[in-house]
Design a protein around this motif. Structure first.
Motif, PDB file in Angstrom:
ATOM      1  N   GLY A 127     -82.001  64.897  22.362  1.00 37.00           N
ATOM      2  CA  GLY A 127     -83.216  64.260  22.838  1.00 37.00           C
ATOM      3  C   GLY A 127     -84.376  64.290  21.870  1.00 37.00           C
ATOM      4  N   ARG A 128     -84.167  64.785  20.636  1.00 37.32           N
ATOM      5  CA  ARG A 128     -85.249  64.862  19.657  1.00 37.32           C
ATOM      6  C   ARG A 128     -85.347  63.556  18.870  1.00 37.32           C
ATOM      7  NH1 ARG A 128     -84.804  70.168  16.091  1.00 37.32           N
ATOM      8  NH2 ARG A 128     -86.977  69.622  15.677  1.00 37.32           N
ATOM      9  N   TYR A 129     -86.569  63.284  18.411  1.00 39.94           N
ATOM     10  CA  TYR A 129     -86.798  62.100  17.597  1.00 39.94           C
ATOM     11  C   TYR A 129     -86.632  62.455  16.126  1.00 39.94           C
ATOM     12  CZ  TYR A 129     -88.537  59.589  21.656  1.00 39.94           C
ATOM     13  OH  TYR A 129     -88.638  58.953  22.878  1.00 39.94           O
ATOM     14  N   ARG A 130     -85.813  61.690  15.431  1.00 35.21           N
ATOM     15  CA  ARG A 130     -85.577  61.930  14.010  1.00 35.21           C
ATOM     16  C   ARG A 130     -85.786  60.622  13.248  1.00 35.21           C
ATOM     17  NH1 ARG A 130     -81.928  65.435  16.513  1.00 35.21           N
ATOM     18  NH2 ARG A 130     -82.001  67.570  15.702  1.00 35.21           N
ATOM     19  N   GLY A 131     -86.481  60.737  12.119  1.00 37.31           N
ATOM     20  CA  GLY A 131     -86.730  59.537  11.329  1.00 37.31           C
ATOM     21  C   GLY A 131     -87.646  59.834  10.162  1.00 37.31           C
ATOM     22  N   TRP A 132     -88.465  58.856   9.802  1.00 39.06           N
ATOM     23  CA  TRP A 132     -89.268  58.951   8.592  1.00 39.06           C
ATOM     24  C   TRP A 132     -90.721  58.625   8.886  1.00 39.06           C
ATOM     25  CZ3 TRP A 132     -86.718  60.569   4.228  1.00 39.06           C
ATOM     26  CH2 TRP A 132     -85.327  60.566   4.318  1.00 39.06           C
ATOM     27  N   LEU A 133     -91.603  59.487   8.388  1.00 40.59           N
ATOM     28  CA  LEU A 133     -93.036  59.236   8.452  1.00 40.59           C
ATOM     29  C   LEU A 133     -93.432  58.486   7.192  1.00 40.59           C
ATOM     30  CD1 LEU A 133     -94.153  62.781   9.616  1.00 40.59           C
ATOM     31  CD2 LEU A 133     -94.437  60.684  10.952  1.00 40.59           C
ATOM     32  N   GLN A 134     -94.004  57.309   7.352  1.00 43.48           N
ATOM     33  CA  GLN A 134     -94.338  56.462   6.213  1.00 43.48           C
ATOM     34  C   GLN A 134     -95.836  56.214   6.118  1.00 43.48           C
ATOM     35  OE1 GLN A 134     -91.780  53.063   7.250  1.00 43.48           O
ATOM     36  NE2 GLN A 134     -90.641  53.453   5.354  1.00 43.48           N
ATOM     37  N   GLU A 171    -100.779  63.962  12.267  1.00 45.48           N
ATOM     38  CA  GLU A 171    -100.713  65.421  12.208  1.00 45.48           C
ATOM     39  C   GLU A 171     -99.385  65.892  11.630  1.00 45.48           C
ATOM     40  OE1 GLU A 171    -101.736  67.194  15.908  1.00 45.48           O
ATOM     41  OE2 GLU A 171    -103.655  66.163  16.045  1.00 45.48           O
ATOM     42  N   GLY A 172     -98.291  65.273  12.039  1.00 50.23           N
ATOM     43  CA  GLY A 172     -96.989  65.613  11.483  1.00 50.23           C
ATOM     44  C   GLY A 172     -96.908  65.297  10.002  1.00 50.23           C
ATOM     45  N   PHE A 173     -97.542  64.198   9.602  1.00 48.26           N
ATOM     46  CA  PHE A 173     -97.560  63.805   8.198  1.00 48.26           C
ATOM     47  C   PHE A 173     -98.311  64.843   7.362  1.00 48.26           C
ATOM     48  CE2 PHE A 173     -99.309  61.332   4.612  1.00 48.26           C
ATOM     49  CZ  PHE A 173     -98.147  60.740   4.125  1.00 48.26           C
ATOM     50  N   GLU A 174     -99.466  65.269   7.844  1.00 46.70           N
ATOM     51  CA  GLU A 174    -100.249  66.284   7.120  1.00 46.70           C
ATOM     52  C   GLU A 174     -99.473  67.585   6.969  1.00 46.70           C
ATOM     53  OE1 GLU A 174    -104.541  66.858   7.061  1.00 46.70           O
ATOM     54  OE2 GLU A 174    -104.561  65.755   8.951  1.00 46.70           O
ATOM     55  N   ILE A 175     -98.810  68.021   8.018  1.00 51.24           N
ATOM     56  CA  ILE A 175     -98.034  69.262   7.960  1.00 51.24           C
ATOM     57  C   ILE A 175     -96.918  69.149   6.938  1.00 51.24           C
ATOM     58  CG2 ILE A 175     -96.450  70.747   9.266  1.00 51.24           C
ATOM     59  CD1 ILE A 175     -98.159  70.099  11.754  1.00 51.24           C
ATOM     60  N   ALA A 176     -96.263  67.996   6.901  1.00 48.82           N
ATOM     61  CA  ALA A 176     -95.140  67.793   5.984  1.00 48.82           C
ATOM     62  C   ALA A 176     -95.565  67.772   4.529  1.00 48.82           C
ATOM     63  CB  ALA A 176     -94.426  66.490   6.330  1.00 48.82           C
ATOM     64  N   LEU A 177     -96.859  67.548   4.266  1.00 42.97           N
ATOM     65  CA  LEU A 177     -97.337  67.506   2.890  1.00 42.97           C
ATOM     66  C   LEU A 177     -97.437  68.879   2.251  1.00 42.97           C
ATOM     67  CD1 LEU A 177    -100.174  64.806   3.054  1.00 42.97           C
ATOM     68  CD2 LEU A 177     -97.827  64.544   2.256  1.00 42.97           C
ATOM     69  N   LEU A 216     -90.989  64.393  -6.912  1.00 39.09           N
ATOM     70  CA  LEU A 216     -91.659  63.511  -5.959  1.00 39.09           C
ATOM     71  C   LEU A 216     -91.558  64.087  -4.550  1.00 39.09           C
ATOM     72  CD1 LEU A 216     -93.058  60.707  -5.849  1.00 39.09           C
ATOM     73  CD2 LEU A 216     -90.844  59.747  -5.237  1.00 39.09           C
ATOM     74  N   LEU A 217     -92.688  64.174  -3.868  1.00 42.46           N
ATOM     75  CA  LEU A 217     -92.722  64.783  -2.542  1.00 42.46           C
ATOM     76  C   LEU A 217     -92.062  63.894  -1.483  1.00 42.46           C
ATOM     77  CD1 LEU A 217     -93.790  67.267  -0.990  1.00 42.46           C
ATOM     78  CD2 LEU A 217     -95.859  65.957  -0.534  1.00 42.46           C
ATOM     79  N   PHE A 218     -92.280  62.583  -1.576  1.00 43.34           N
ATOM     80  CA  PHE A 218     -91.589  61.666  -0.674  1.00 43.34           C
ATOM     81  C   PHE A 218     -91.490  60.287  -1.322  1.00 43.34           C
ATOM     82  CE2 PHE A 218     -96.056  61.504   0.639  1.00 43.34           C
ATOM     83  CZ  PHE A 218     -96.328  60.142   0.710  1.00 43.34           C
ATOM     84  N   THR A 219     -90.510  59.527  -0.906  1.00 43.02           N
ATOM     85  CA  THR A 219     -90.252  58.200  -1.444  1.00 43.02           C
ATOM     86  C   THR A 219     -90.903  57.142  -0.556  1.00 43.02           C
ATOM     87  OG1 THR A 219     -88.239  57.851  -0.178  1.00 43.02           O
ATOM     88  CG2 THR A 219     -88.022  59.058  -2.252  1.00 43.02           C
ATOM     89  N   LYS A 220     -90.705  55.883  -0.913  1.00 44.59           N
ATOM     90  CA  LYS A 220     -91.239  54.813  -0.089  1.00 44.59           C
ATOM     91  C   LYS A 220     -90.602  54.805   1.296  1.00 44.59           C
ATOM     92  CE  LYS A 220     -92.706  51.750  -3.784  1.00 44.59           C
ATOM     93  NZ  LYS A 220     -92.664  50.373  -4.360  1.00 44.59           N
ATOM     94  N   LYS A 221     -89.406  55.362   1.388  1.00 44.66           N
ATOM     95  CA  LYS A 221     -88.771  55.469   2.703  1.00 44.66           C
ATOM     96  C   LYS A 221     -89.565  56.382   3.605  1.00 44.66           C
ATOM     97  CE  LYS A 221     -84.270  56.280   4.859  1.00 44.66           C
ATOM     98  NZ  LYS A 221     -82.845  56.663   4.640  1.00 44.66           N
ATOM     99  N   GLY A 222     -90.218  57.384   3.017  1.00 48.33           N
ATOM    100  CA  GLY A 222     -91.081  58.264   3.787  1.00 48.33           C
ATOM    101  C   GLY A 222     -90.695  59.713   3.709  1.00 48.33           C
ATOM    102  N   ILE A 223     -91.284  60.520   4.596  1.00 44.10           N
ATOM    103  CA  ILE A 223     -90.973  61.948   4.707  1.00 44.10           C
ATOM    104  C   ILE A 223     -90.067  62.123   5.927  1.00 44.10           C
ATOM    105  CG2 ILE A 223     -91.920  64.273   5.000  1.00 44.10           C
ATOM    106  CD1 ILE A 223     -94.579  63.229   4.018  1.00 44.10           C
ATOM    107  N   TYR A 224     -88.941  62.769   5.749  1.00 45.92           N
ATOM    108  CA  TYR A 224     -88.061  62.960   6.898  1.00 45.92           C
ATOM    109  C   TYR A 224     -88.715  63.890   7.914  1.00 45.92           C
ATOM    110  CZ  TYR A 224     -84.052  63.872   9.821  1.00 45.92           C
ATOM    111  OH  TYR A 224     -83.211  63.966  10.899  1.00 45.92           O
ATOM    112  N   HIS A 225     -88.588  63.518   9.170  1.00 45.65           N
ATOM    113  CA  HIS A 225     -89.261  64.265  10.227  1.00 45.65           C
ATOM    114  C   HIS A 225     -88.355  64.318  11.456  1.00 45.65           C
ATOM    115  CE1 HIS A 225     -92.550  65.713  12.772  1.00 45.65           C
ATOM    116  NE2 HIS A 225     -92.233  64.781  13.641  1.00 45.65           N
ATOM    117  N   ALA A 226     -88.198  65.517  11.996  1.00 44.17           N
ATOM    118  CA  ALA A 226     -87.495  65.699  13.261  1.00 44.17           C
ATOM    119  C   ALA A 226     -88.478  66.252  14.282  1.00 44.17           C
ATOM    120  CB  ALA A 226     -86.313  66.656  13.092  1.00 44.17           C
ATOM    121  N   GLY A 227     -88.831  65.442  15.240  1.00 40.38           N
ATOM    122  CA  GLY A 227     -89.853  65.834  16.200  1.00 40.38           C
ATOM    123  C   GLY A 227     -89.308  66.689  17.319  1.00 40.38           C
TER     124      GLY A 227
END
Length: 227
Positions: A127-134, A171-177, A216-227
Motif C-alpha cells: 500500500g505504499r507509494y513508490r516513484g520519483w520526485l521531480q 517536504e519529501g524532496f527537501e529531506i531527500a536532498l 550527481l544527486l539525482f537525474t532528470k528522472k528524479g529522486i527515488y521516493h517510497a512514501g
C-alpha cells in the motif's frame, strides 16, 4: 479565488494572529494582504498573487522585523522560534495559493516557477507509494524543462528570483536532498540553523550546494521516493 480571510494563531496562548486575505477573482491578477496582530499592534503587507522569490524573501524579512518589534518582552530564541513558524506557514500558504491559481488557470501570471511533483504509483503488496520526485521549470502552466541536480542548482544560481511553489511533495524532496552518507550530522545541523528564515528556493539551493561535491544527486528522472 474568493473573498476569504484565513487566520492562524501562533505563540503562547495564541497571542499572535496571522491572517491572509485574497480578494481576487478568476482571470485577475490580485494581491494577498497579510496581517500580523499581537498585543494590539497590527502590521500589514501586500504580496503578489504569484510572487517571485525576491518578494518571498522580502516577506520573510518583514515577518522577522515585525515580530521583533511586537515581542520585545520575549527572549531572542523565543522570537526566532515564533518567527520561523509564522514564516513557514506564510511561505507554504502563499506559494500553494500561487500554484493552485496558475495550474487551475485562474490567472495568467507570465512567471517562471519550479514545481516539485511525484510520479509513481501505489504498491499492491504494502500500500505504499513508490516513484520519483521531480523538479520541473514551468512558465505559467506549461512545462519548460525537467532538471537534474546540477541543472536545478545552476538555474537557482543564475535566476535567483525563480520561486519554488509549495506542494505536498516539497517536504519529501527537501529531506531527500540531504542523505546521511553525503553530509555530516554537524554540517546538517549548521545548515538547518542557517536556513531557518529562508524561502523554499533558498533552502533547496543551499542543500544542493552542500551535496553536489560528489556524484550527481539525482537525474532528470528524479529522486527515488517510497512514501
Amino acid at each position: 479565488m474568493d473573498n476569504s480571510k484565513y487566520t492562524q494563531y501562533f505563540g503562547p496562548n495564541n497571542i499572535i494572529a496571522v491572517s491572509i486575505t485574497n480578494n481576487g477573482k478568476a482571470g485577475e491578477s490580485n494581491a494577498n494582504n497579510i496581517d500580523i496582530e499581537a498585543f494590539g499592534n497590527k502590521s500589514t503587507l501586500e504580496v503578489s498573487q504569484t510572487p517571485s522569490d525576491h518578494e518571498l524573501q522580502d516577506m520573510a524579512l518583514w515577518v522577522k522585523t515585525t515580530l521583533q518589534t511586537n515581542l520585545k518582552d520575549f527572549s531572542g530564541n523565543e522570537v526566532i522560534g515564533i518567527s520561523e513558524m509564522v514564516h513557514r506557514y506564510l511561505q507554504q500558504a502563499i506559494t500553494f495559493r500561487a500554484m493552485v491559481a496558475i495550474t487551475s488557470e485562474q490567472t495568467q501570471a507570465d512567471i517562471e516557477w519550479i514545481n516539485i511533483t511525484f510520479n509513481g504509483k501505489k504498491s499492491k503488496s504494502d500500500g505504499r507509494y513508490r516513484g520519483w520526485l521531480q523538479a520541473c521549470l514551468k512558465k505559467d502552466n506549461t512545462d519548460i524543462k525537467t532538471f537534474n541536480a546540477k541543472e536545478l542548482y545552476r538555474h537557482l544560481e543564475n535566476h535567483p528570483g525563480t520561486p519554488i511553489y509549495y506542494s505536498s511533495e516539497v517536504e519529501g524532496f527537501e529531506i531527500a536532498l540531504l542523505p546521511e552518507d553525503r553530509i555530516s550530522f554537524a554540517d546538517k545541523i549548521s545548515l538547518h540553523d542557517s536556513l531557518r528564515m529562508k524561502t523554499l528556493a533558498e533552502r533547496v539551493k543551499a542543500k544542493l550546494g552542500a551535496t553536489l561535491d560528489r556524484e550527481l544527486l539525482f537525474t532528470k528522472k528524479g529522486i527515488y521516493h517510497a512514501g
